[in-house]
Design a protein around this motif. Sequence first.
Motif, short mmCIF file in Angstrom:
data_model
loop_
_atom_site.label_atom_id
_atom_site.label_comp_id
_atom_site.label_asym_id
_atom_site.label_seq_id
_atom_site.Cartn_x
_atom_site.Cartn_y
_atom_site.Cartn_z
N ASP A 185 5.73 10.52 7.59
CA ASP A 185 6.10 9.57 8.64
C ASP A 185 5.19 9.68 9.85
O ASP A 185 5.51 9.19 10.92
CB ASP A 185 7.56 9.82 9.07
N THR A 186 4.06 10.32 9.68
CA THR A 186 3.17 10.52 10.82
C THR A 186 2.48 9.22 11.20
O THR A 186 2.38 8.27 10.42
CB THR A 186 2.10 11.58 10.49
N GLU A 187 1.98 9.19 12.43
CA GLU A 187 1.28 8.02 12.93
C GLU A 187 0.02 7.75 12.13
O GLU A 187 -0.37 6.59 11.92
CB GLU A 187 0.94 8.23 14.41
N VAL A 237 0.87 -1.18 0.00
CA VAL A 237 0.00 0.00 0.00
C VAL A 237 0.91 1.23 0.00
O VAL A 237 2.02 1.20 0.53
CB VAL A 237 -0.95 0.03 1.21
N GLY A 238 0.43 2.29 -0.62
CA GLY A 238 1.25 3.49 -0.73
C GLY A 238 1.05 4.46 0.41
O GLY A 238 -0.02 4.51 1.03
N CYS A 239 2.09 5.22 0.70
CA CYS A 239 2.00 6.35 1.62
C CYS A 239 1.88 7.59 0.74
O CYS A 239 2.88 8.16 0.30
CB CYS A 239 3.24 6.43 2.49
N GLN A 277 10.49 1.23 10.20
CA GLN A 277 9.08 1.35 10.61
C GLN A 277 8.34 0.08 10.20
O GLN A 277 8.21 -0.21 9.01
CB GLN A 277 8.43 2.56 9.93
N ILE A 278 7.89 -0.65 11.20
CA ILE A 278 7.15 -1.89 10.97
C ILE A 278 5.78 -1.77 11.62
O ILE A 278 5.67 -1.31 12.76
CB ILE A 278 7.90 -3.11 11.53
N ILE A 279 4.75 -2.17 10.89
CA ILE A 279 3.40 -2.12 11.43
C ILE A 279 2.83 -3.53 11.50
O ILE A 279 3.17 -4.40 10.69
CB ILE A 279 2.46 -1.23 10.57
N ASP A 280 1.98 -3.76 12.49
CA ASP A 280 1.29 -5.05 12.64
C ASP A 280 -0.06 -4.95 11.96
O ASP A 280 -0.82 -3.99 12.17
CB ASP A 280 1.09 -5.38 14.12
N ALA A 296 -3.50 4.48 8.42
CA ALA A 296 -4.13 4.36 7.11
C ALA A 296 -3.62 3.13 6.37
O ALA A 296 -4.39 2.42 5.70
CB ALA A 296 -3.85 5.62 6.29
N ALA A 297 -2.31 2.84 6.49
CA ALA A 297 -1.75 1.66 5.83
C ALA A 297 -2.32 0.38 6.41
O ALA A 297 -2.65 -0.56 5.68
CB ALA A 297 -0.22 1.68 5.96
N ILE A 298 -2.46 0.34 7.73
CA ILE A 298 -3.04 -0.84 8.38
C ILE A 298 -4.47 -1.06 7.89
O ILE A 298 -4.88 -2.20 7.57
CB ILE A 298 -3.00 -0.69 9.91
#
Length: 267
Positions: free
Chosen positions: A228-230, A221-223, A262-265, A235-237
């Motif tokens: 780099d905001t929370e 998914v794109g940013c 930066q890693i997201i669950d 939004a990516a999650i």
Amino acid sequence: MRIIANKKEDILKRKAEYEQQLADYNDRQQRSNQAMREAEEKVTGPVKEFLESRLIAYSALQFDVDVDRSYSGNGMVVNIRCNEDTKFEDTSALSWDYKACIEDGQVIKESSSWSGLKATTPDQMKSLRQTVAALEFLNDVDWYKLINVELPKYEDYYDFNDTKPQRPDFEQEIAEAEIEEIIGKNKAIKVKNWGESCPFKYDVFIRINKESPSQYHVDMVGCWSGSDTESSKVAAIEDFNNGDFRTQRVRKTSIKPVLPIQIIDIN
């Protein structure tokens, strides 16, 4: 995985070792620099003191004397600036420079001025007379004897085999270890746009489903803002959880994680 953890620990250990090697190298260079400066000052210092002790007699003038190693000839080079700090004051008739050095075994003397002559007041006339006297003194100096001297040799103070340690890209190594750790997991890592084959304009969150020797199979998914905001992570999650992502094969060499990692669950 413990294997990945050990890999990161090894990278951090090598990073600490490199930083200590660099600190030791810098310390050795600093000590060499200091020793070299002190040795040079033992040669240049008396010349500077001699000139200053004679020029102080011209009380209407202000001098700045610099004596240094000559890098274009032999021995030393002397640069003298007169009235540099007072050139705009009414008491100063003229601001000028004087240089003496040795080139090809010959004394080279140069003088110059750009301030323009002021000679309409008693102070200015006194300054002008002393300028002439000071220049007469400088032109009468035996420059060849004064500055054609041997200076300390670099090889006596520096170890030219002592080279600066090369720094590996520890951050990239750690990033690659982080990537290995999340392959096949419901996690996504933020990476840089990898060019024309990337469907997004800015940075990208990728979930790595599997790998081949040369490629990753990813969901992405794109940013859109490149932020780099929370909120961009949230939004990516949501995009991943809603199935609003694209799937693609990407060359491993094209993947460059955004630093810091930066890693997201993903749920």
